[in-house]
Write a protein that holds these residues in place. Sequence first.
Motif, mmCIF file in Angstrom:
data_model
loop_
_atom_site.group_PDB
_atom_site.id
_atom_site.type_symbol
_atom_site.label_atom_id
_atom_site.label_comp_id
_atom_site.label_asym_id
_atom_site.label_seq_id
_atom_site.Cartn_x
_atom_site.Cartn_y
_atom_site.Cartn_z
ATOM 1 N N GLN A 1 0.816 -1.214 0.000
ATOM 2 C CA GLN A 1 0.000 0.000 0.000
ATOM 3 C C GLN A 1 0.849 1.264 0.000
ATOM 4 O O GLN A 1 0.392 2.306 -0.460
ATOM 5 C CB GLN A 1 -0.952 0.003 1.199
ATOM 6 C CG GLN A 1 -2.063 -1.011 1.052
ATOM 7 C CD GLN A 1 -2.939 -1.105 2.279
ATOM 8 O OE1 GLN A 1 -2.489 -0.913 3.410
ATOM 9 N NE2 GLN A 1 -4.211 -1.422 2.071
ATOM 10 N N SER A 2 2.078 1.168 0.482
ATOM 11 C CA SER A 2 2.947 2.345 0.483
ATOM 12 C C SER A 2 3.647 2.547 -0.863
ATOM 13 O O SER A 2 4.278 3.574 -1.079
ATOM 14 C CB SER A 2 3.983 2.248 1.611
ATOM 15 O OG SER A 2 4.929 1.241 1.341
ATOM 16 N N HIS A 3 3.520 1.563 -1.760
ATOM 17 C CA HIS A 3 4.203 1.644 -3.055
ATOM 18 C C HIS A 3 3.274 1.545 -4.266
ATOM 19 O O HIS A 3 3.668 1.932 -5.367
ATOM 20 C CB HIS A 3 5.254 0.544 -3.158
ATOM 21 C CG HIS A 3 6.391 0.736 -2.214
ATOM 22 N ND1 HIS A 3 6.374 0.276 -0.912
ATOM 23 C CD2 HIS A 3 7.571 1.377 -2.354
ATOM 24 C CE1 HIS A 3 7.492 0.604 -0.321
ATOM 25 N NE2 HIS A 3 8.246 1.274 -1.170
ATOM 26 N N TYR A 4 2.087 1.022 -4.059
ATOM 27 C CA TYR A 4 1.154 0.800 -5.169
ATOM 28 C C TYR A 4 -0.234 1.261 -4.764
ATOM 29 O O TYR A 4 -0.467 1.637 -3.621
ATOM 30 C CB TYR A 4 1.157 -0.684 -5.584
ATOM 31 C CG TYR A 4 2.524 -1.126 -6.028
ATOM 32 C CD1 TYR A 4 2.959 -0.885 -7.330
ATOM 33 C CD2 TYR A 4 3.400 -1.745 -5.156
ATOM 34 C CE1 TYR A 4 4.230 -1.249 -7.745
ATOM 35 C CE2 TYR A 4 4.676 -2.117 -5.556
ATOM 36 C CZ TYR A 4 5.089 -1.863 -6.841
ATOM 37 O OH TYR A 4 6.350 -2.216 -7.236
ATOM 38 N N SER A 5 -1.155 1.201 -5.701
ATOM 39 C CA SER A 5 -2.513 1.694 -5.452
ATOM 40 C C SER A 5 -3.516 0.543 -5.408
ATOM 41 O O SER A 5 -3.325 -0.493 -6.054
ATOM 42 C CB SER A 5 -2.920 2.661 -6.569
ATOM 43 O OG SER A 5 -2.030 3.741 -6.625
ATOM 44 N N LYS A 6 -4.593 0.780 -4.678
ATOM 45 C CA LYS A 6 -5.685 -0.182 -4.616
ATOM 46 C C LYS A 6 -6.122 -0.519 -6.043
ATOM 47 O O LYS A 6 -6.249 0.369 -6.888
ATOM 48 C CB LYS A 6 -6.855 0.402 -3.827
ATOM 49 C CG LYS A 6 -7.973 -0.566 -3.588
ATOM 50 C CD LYS A 6 -9.037 0.050 -2.697
ATOM 51 C CE LYS A 6 -10.120 -0.967 -2.425
ATOM 52 N NZ LYS A 6 -11.123 -0.450 -1.497
ATOM 53 N N GLY A 7 -6.308 -1.801 -6.311
ATOM 54 C CA GLY A 7 -6.726 -2.238 -7.639
ATOM 55 C C GLY A 7 -5.575 -2.576 -8.568
ATOM 56 O O GLY A 7 -5.791 -3.163 -9.630
ATOM 57 N N ASP A 8 -4.347 -2.219 -8.186
ATOM 58 C CA ASP A 8 -3.199 -2.594 -9.019
ATOM 59 C C ASP A 8 -3.084 -4.110 -9.085
ATOM 60 O O ASP A 8 -3.448 -4.821 -8.140
ATOM 61 C CB ASP A 8 -1.892 -2.019 -8.449
ATOM 62 C CG ASP A 8 -1.648 -0.573 -8.843
ATOM 63 O OD1 ASP A 8 -2.363 -0.057 -9.727
ATOM 64 O OD2 ASP A 8 -0.735 0.048 -8.257
ATOM 65 N N ARG A 9 -2.548 -4.578 -10.182
ATOM 66 C CA ARG A 9 -2.352 -6.013 -10.382
ATOM 67 C C ARG A 9 -0.912 -6.358 -10.007
ATOM 68 O O ARG A 9 0.028 -5.767 -10.538
ATOM 69 C CB ARG A 9 -2.649 -6.378 -11.822
ATOM 70 C CG ARG A 9 -4.123 -6.216 -12.164
ATOM 71 C CD ARG A 9 -4.332 -6.204 -13.672
ATOM 72 N NE ARG A 9 -5.741 -6.180 -14.002
ATOM 73 C CZ ARG A 9 -6.453 -5.066 -14.108
ATOM 74 N NH1 ARG A 9 -5.896 -3.897 -13.889
ATOM 75 N NH2 ARG A 9 -7.730 -5.119 -14.420
ATOM 76 N N ILE A 10 -0.780 -7.332 -9.111
ATOM 77 C CA ILE A 10 0.529 -7.755 -8.632
ATOM 78 C C ILE A 10 0.735 -9.206 -9.049
ATOM 79 O O ILE A 10 -0.020 -10.090 -8.652
ATOM 80 C CB ILE A 10 0.636 -7.630 -7.093
ATOM 81 C CG1 ILE A 10 0.182 -6.252 -6.598
ATOM 82 C CG2 ILE A 10 2.047 -7.982 -6.638
ATOM 83 C CD1 ILE A 10 0.986 -5.084 -7.086
ATOM 84 N N ALA A 11 1.754 -9.437 -9.868
ATOM 85 C CA ALA A 11 2.054 -10.790 -10.329
ATOM 86 C C ALA A 11 2.839 -11.538 -9.257
ATOM 87 O O ALA A 11 3.654 -10.950 -8.540
ATOM 88 C CB ALA A 11 2.850 -10.736 -11.632
ATOM 89 N N VAL A 12 2.580 -12.832 -9.160
ATOM 90 C CA VAL A 12 3.284 -13.692 -8.208
ATOM 91 C C VAL A 12 3.863 -14.861 -9.000
ATOM 92 O O VAL A 12 3.117 -15.673 -9.546
ATOM 93 C CB VAL A 12 2.341 -14.208 -7.101
ATOM 94 C CG1 VAL A 12 3.103 -15.080 -6.113
ATOM 95 C CG2 VAL A 12 1.649 -13.059 -6.390
ATOM 96 N N MET A 13 5.193 -14.912 -9.050
ATOM 97 C CA MET A 13 5.896 -15.951 -9.816
ATOM 98 C C MET A 13 6.703 -16.797 -8.838
ATOM 99 O O MET A 13 7.911 -16.644 -8.694
ATOM 100 C CB MET A 13 6.808 -15.291 -10.859
ATOM 101 C CG MET A 13 7.415 -16.230 -11.847
ATOM 102 S SD MET A 13 8.294 -15.266 -13.109
ATOM 103 C CE MET A 13 8.849 -16.589 -14.171
ATOM 104 N N MET A 14 5.974 -17.655 -8.118
ATOM 105 C CA MET A 14 6.592 -18.455 -7.067
ATOM 106 C C MET A 14 6.035 -19.872 -7.075
ATOM 107 O O MET A 14 4.858 -20.075 -7.376
ATOM 108 C CB MET A 14 6.283 -17.858 -5.690
ATOM 109 C CG MET A 14 6.756 -16.450 -5.484
ATOM 110 S SD MET A 14 6.184 -15.800 -3.898
ATOM 111 C CE MET A 14 7.203 -16.745 -2.790
ATOM 112 N N PRO A 15 6.858 -20.833 -6.699
ATOM 113 C CA PRO A 15 6.339 -22.190 -6.493
ATOM 114 C C PRO A 15 5.645 -22.259 -5.128
ATOM 115 O O PRO A 15 5.545 -21.249 -4.417
ATOM 116 C CB PRO A 15 7.603 -23.051 -6.519
ATOM 117 C CG PRO A 15 8.691 -22.139 -6.044
ATOM 118 C CD PRO A 15 8.304 -20.757 -6.509
ATOM 119 N N ASN A 16 5.194 -23.430 -4.753
ATOM 120 C CA ASN A 16 4.505 -23.627 -3.478
ATOM 121 C C ASN A 16 5.500 -23.626 -2.323
ATOM 122 O O ASN A 16 6.052 -24.661 -1.966
ATOM 123 C CB ASN A 16 3.720 -24.946 -3.489
ATOM 124 C CG ASN A 16 2.575 -24.913 -4.457
ATOM 125 O OD1 ASN A 16 2.011 -23.856 -4.706
ATOM 126 N ND2 ASN A 16 2.226 -26.055 -5.009
#
Length: 150
Positions: free
Chosen positions: A66-81
Amino acid sequence: MKKIWLKHYLDGMSAEINPDQYPSLLELLEEKFTQYSERIAYSCLGTDIDYKTLEHKSTQFAAWLQSHYSKGDRIAVMMPNLLQYPIVLFGILKAGMIVVNVNPLYTARELEHQLVDAKARAIVVLENFAHTVEEVLDKTQVKTNTNEHG
């Protein structure tokens, strides 16, 4: 349709859910974080994380987002389990942002297409896969300077 999986349900487990019980996924999560705070939420590679810790760490990550992006922004997650995955996932949801799951085995071309198509503003990536992100970063909307807002 015959629901053959129901024979594997524990005694007393309902076969139906009420989709109106919670106004949002976040409310469901928050209730369960409290209800099961001392229970183990996830185990991975010999390490456990309980619901209380998961709630705390995901809230910290949400605050950073929240201190770096805005509500509704799309954040990609490229991680395994890994244990970090639910922390990141729930943090994104708590921050009011949209999760864009990315297969960590994507080629650079596939990753570029998904990031551009989803209009991702950021990506959380396990270091093992960062080389693929580096190949396409300048062709996407992913913001690399986290001191900017908006």
